[in-house]
Structures are given as structure tokens and as C-alpha cells.
Design an enzyme around this catalytic site. Structure first.
Site, mmCIF file in Angstrom:
data_model
loop_
_atom_site.group_PDB
_atom_site.id
_atom_site.type_symbol
_atom_site.label_atom_id
_atom_site.label_comp_id
_atom_site.label_asym_id
_atom_site.label_seq_id
_atom_site.Cartn_x
_atom_site.Cartn_y
_atom_site.Cartn_z
ATOM 1 C CB CYS A 33 -0.845 -0.039 1.145
ATOM 2 S SG CYS A 33 -0.155 -0.514 2.666
HETATM 3 C C1 LIG Z 1 0.400 -4.700 3.315
HETATM 4 S S1 LIG Z 1 1.361 -6.137 3.462
HETATM 5 C C2 LIG Z 1 0.169 -7.546 3.700
HETATM 6 C C3 LIG Z 1 -0.139 -7.644 4.888
HETATM 7 C C4 LIG Z 1 -1.227 -8.865 5.075
HETATM 8 N N1 LIG Z 1 -2.254 -8.795 4.324
HETATM 9 C C5 LIG Z 1 -1.759 -8.756 6.537
HETATM 10 O O1 LIG Z 1 -2.894 -8.802 6.625
HETATM 11 O O2 LIG Z 1 -1.033 -9.433 7.372
HETATM 12 C C6 LIG Z 1 2.020 -6.398 1.788
HETATM 13 C C7 LIG Z 1 2.877 -7.492 1.679
HETATM 14 O O3 LIG Z 1 3.278 -7.747 0.288
HETATM 15 C C8 LIG Z 1 4.527 -8.185 0.403
HETATM 16 N N2 LIG Z 1 4.942 -8.327 -1.003
HETATM 17 C C9 LIG Z 1 5.535 -7.248 -1.681
HETATM 18 N N3 LIG Z 1 5.814 -7.571 -3.114
HETATM 19 C C10 LIG Z 1 5.457 -8.727 -3.106
HETATM 20 C C11 LIG Z 1 5.783 -9.650 -3.966
HETATM 21 N N4 LIG Z 1 6.160 -9.249 -5.103
HETATM 22 N N5 LIG Z 1 5.320 -10.903 -3.846
HETATM 23 C C12 LIG Z 1 4.998 -11.288 -2.790
HETATM 24 N N6 LIG Z 1 4.596 -10.464 -1.582
HETATM 25 C C13 LIG Z 1 4.942 -9.297 -1.873
HETATM 26 C C14 LIG Z 1 5.204 -7.448 1.363
HETATM 27 O O4 LIG Z 1 6.435 -8.103 1.728
HETATM 28 C C15 LIG Z 1 4.313 -7.362 2.562
HETATM 29 O O5 LIG Z 1 4.382 -8.028 3.679
#
Ligand SMILES: C[S@@+](CC[C@H](N)C(=O)[O-])C[C@H]1O[C@@H](n2cnc3c(N)ncnc32)[C@H](O)[C@@H]1O
Length: 397
Positions: A146
Site C-alpha cells: 500500500c
Molecule cells: C500490506 S502487507 C500485507 C499484509 C497482510 N495482508 C496481513 O494482513 O498481514 C503487503 C505484503 O506484500 C508483500 N509483497 C510485496 N511485494 C511482493 C511480491 N512481489 N510477492 C509477494 N509478496 C510481496 C510485502 O512483503 C508485504 O508483506
């Protein structure tokens, strides 16, 4: 005397002025804090506050529902806020994908039987061929990063390379589940991103009827000011029509606010009271309590920090509650042995997790700053649970 100093942050050069006086003050505070920590580690302090026994059990906010046979794929899983909420609502977990390896450890230590892909090689959603899941997944959930839309960031939206909505859409459009649920920061509702939302979310997911809504964590019993937006989509008109946007189960009334009390008793008399931070953590009554300011996201501000402060305004709010938002400790024993200024209560990661709606039996892997990062990035599980519950009702005949 003013001395100009240059600092480099996010590769953009910024300058600020700092007086010798201020610099000396920062050094003094930092030295005092180091010495206090050292003394605490050597057992030189009497425990300043007794070890708290929380009153809030977040599991009570999301009673475990029977298995509903709806299979779910989790993208961008982080420390598992959405995953846990959907799990408590009875969904069948198929797999989770997350870039950061420590998050994979968190998910696996809590649910050893889950299939979790983590790290650059196996967890990066942009590298996955989703064809393998066709016909096996009923729902995809995820919170695409985000920062591109966060008010704490630069709001570059589609121009930000961290924008991962395209990858979320690719998974949904390939697997074609019955439904999806995506979460994001409220910044995405800013009129500035109206075109983005239309073009890169609604238009790209045109095989789905989509409803978009805001949720406040304190409306579901979580003692924190935390607002998020959800996009929930269904393939069929029938499920879309059946879906109900979750309504508040709880309400927070500030202590001593009689007008507010009166208004709530007239309109919200069926709502359960959301606890304030002090009450939720089981701290003594000081005649004042409040919701926690939004816990900072792990990706904004200073890296590797052990603070939960999101803004300078938050500092006052924590202070009024007599809670110290910096130097969060790994456990309650350590926190109690490391006195904070002004006799304030020092937080442990378990306390921060609880203020985010994680029950104590959901544990986090990593150092304190990594744990706070996972917590600060997560969807409060009781909020995820409410969405999950209503989606399940809409999908069930
Ligand atoms: C906003 S957090 C999500 C939190 C999760 N939904 C929760 O409720 O705990 C976004 C996550 O996306 C991951 N992320 C970013 N780019 C990514 C990618 N290319 N593939 C997988 N995960 C990714 C980040 O590391 C981060 O942990």
C-alpha cells in the site's frame, strides 16, 4: 548556532536545520536510554511496572467457525492478519505467497500444516504461473503493498514500482475464483486515485461485480484507530446481491464523554463496547483511556525501528494514556524490567500485537523491528474475519 546537515532518505536529498542545543539533547536522551536498557539487562532495576495480564482476548472477537469448504489462496500474506481472520472464519487454506522470508516463518510456526511460499525465489507473486491453481481455489485474498497510496508515502500510485495490483489482478483473472477480497490503505479512496481505481482495479477485474467499502478496526472491538478499504468481488450476480458489507459489532466511547455516551446509548445500544488500550492491556485505571493511534506500517519512516509511532500527533495520544510507544521489547518480562520515562508503561510485542487484534497464541518470528513490521502491515484479524464471514455467507447457497 545553526548547523546545516544533509540527510539522505529514500535516495531523495533533504536538508534540515538543527541547533547544537537540540543535537546535545538528542544525544543525552539516547545515552540515558542506552544506560537504562543496560541497567535493565543487568537486572539493576526493580521491575517498574508489574507484568500486565490483558483483559482483551482477540479470539473472542472472532470465534472459530466450522470449516466452510471454501478454499482460499493468500497473496502478499505478510505476518498473516488476513490469513488468520479467514482461518477463524472457517476457510480452507490452500497456499500463501509472501516475499519476505521471516513472514514465511511466522505463518509456518503458527500453522505448520499450511503450504507457505516465501522469499524471492518461491514467494514473489510476480514470478508465479497461476495456471496450476485453476479449478482449485474458491477465493483469493490479499493486500497488495500500500505504500504507493499511503498518506505516509509519496502517493505515486501506478508510477510506483511497488504497486502490485497488476499482479493481484493477474492471479484473479487466471485462476478465476468465485470471489476475491483485497485490502488497502484508505489513501486509495483519495479522489487523486479515482482514475487509478477505475482503470487498474475495476476495469481489469471486469469479470467480477465489485463492492468497495471502508472498515474501522474499533468497530469490531480492536482498540486502535485504524481505517482500511476493502474491494470484494464476486463472479455471480447472485453472490454479489447476497453479500452484506460488515456492520459494526462494537463501538468505542471515550471515558467520561457523557454526551457521546448518551448519543451511543440511543443509537448503538446493541453494540458491544470496544476497550481502550489501558483496559485491553489490563493496566490500572488512571481515569483516562483511549484507542491507540494507528500503529505504524513497517515500511514507512525509519527502518529497523522498535517504535510504533506513526506521527508526532500520536506521541501525545500515547503520552495521555501513560503508554511509551518507543523501545518496544520482545516480551513482557523485558518490558517491565526496562522502565520508561514518566512512569509510563513500556510495550512488549505481545501488547502491540493485541492492540492490532492478534491473539496471544499467534506468535511472530524475527527480531522486534521485524515483528513490529509484520504487525504494522497487517489487516487486524477481527476485521478480516468479519469480511470473511460475510463473503462465506454470500457464497453459500
Ligand atoms: C500490506 S502487507 C500485507 C499484509 C497482510 N495482508 C496481513 O494482513 O498481514 C503487503 C505484503 O506484500 C508483500 N509483497 C510485496 N511485494 C511482493 C511480491 N512481489 N510477492 C509477494 N509478496 C510481496 C510485502 O512483503 C508485504 O508483506
Amino acid at each position: 548556532m545553526f548547523v546545516k546537515q544533509s540527510v539522505y532518505k529514500n535516495s531523495a536529498r533533504k536538508e534540515y536545520d538543527i541547533t547544537d542545543e537540540k543535537r546535545n539533547e538528542y544525544r543525552r536522551i539516547s545515552k540515558e536510554s542506552r544506560l537504562a536498557k543496560l541497567a535493565a539487562e543487568q537486572g539493576l532495576h526493580e521491575a517498574l511496572h508489574s507484568i500486565n495480564i490483558p483483559l482483551l482476548n482477540p479470539n473472542d472477537l472472532m470465534p472459530q467457525l466450522d470449516k466452510n469448504n471454501i478454499s482460499v489462496l493468500s497473496l502478499f500474506s505478510g505476518g498473516g492478519g488476513l490469513d488468520l481472520g479467514f482461518d477463524r472464519a472457517g476457510y480452507i487454506h490452500k497456499a500463501s505467497y509472501e516475499l519476505i522470508p521471516i513472514c514465511k516463518e511466522t505463518l509456518q510456526q503458527n500453522r505448520p500444516h499450511w503450504t507457505v511460499f516465501g522469499g524471492q525465489d518461491e514467494g514473489d507473486v510476480s514470478k508465479i504461473n497461476w495456471e496450476q491453481y485453476k479449478g482449485q481455489i474458491d477465493l483469493i485474498h490479499g493486500g497488495p503493498p500500500c505504500q504507493p497510496f499511503s498518506i505516509a508515502g509519496e502517493q505515486k500510485g501506478i508510477d510506483d514500482e511497488r504497486n502490485m495490483w497488476g499482479e493481484f489482478n493477474r492471479a484473479v483473472n487466471t485462476i478465476k475464483p468465485k470471489a476475491f477480497a483485497a485490502e488497502n490503505v484508505l489513501g486509495l479512496l483519495n479522489p487523486k486515485f479515482e482514475n487509478f481505481v477505475q482503470k487498474y482495479i475495476l476495469d481489469e477485474l471486469s469479470g467480477y461485480k465489485i463492492v468497495k467499502f471502508e472498515m474501522h478496526a474499533s468497530d469490531y472491538g480492536v482498540p486502535q484507530i485504524r481505517k482500511r478499504v476493502f474491494f470484494v468481488g464476486f463472479r455471480t450476480k447472485k453472490s454479489f446481491a447476497k453479500f452484506k458489507i460488515p456492520t459494526a459489532t462494537h463501538s468505542y466511547t471515550p471515558l467520561g464523554d457523557s454526551q457521546q455516551n448518551l448519543t451511543l446509548s440511543i443509537f448503538d445500544n446493541e453494540l458491544i463496547k470496544t476497550m481502550g488500550v489501558r483496559e485491553a492491556l489490563g493496566l490500572n485505571d488512571i481515569g483516562f483511556d483511549n484507542l491507540a493511534p494507528t500503529i505504524r506500517s513497517g515500511f514507512t519512516g525509519k527502518r529497523n525501528t522498535t517504535s510504533v509511532l506513526n506521527s508526532s500527533a500520536g506521541q501525545k495520544s500515547w503520552g495521555d494514556m501513560g503508554v511509551w510507544p518507543n523501545g518496544v521489547q520482545m516480551n513482557r518480562n523485558k518490558a517491565s524490567a526496562f522502565p520508561a520515562k514518566h512512569d509510563h508503561f513500556r510495550l512488549s510485542v505481545q501488547d502491540v500485537a493485541l492492540i492490532q487484534g492478534f491473539p496471544e497464541n499467534w506468535t511472530f518470528a524475527g527480531a522486534v523491528y521485524q515483528i513490529l513490521g509484520q504487525i504494522g502491515n497487517s489487516v487486524a484479524p477481527p476485521v478480516a474475519y468479519q469480511v470473511a464471514k460475510n463473503v462465506a455467507l454470500a457464497l453459500t447457497d
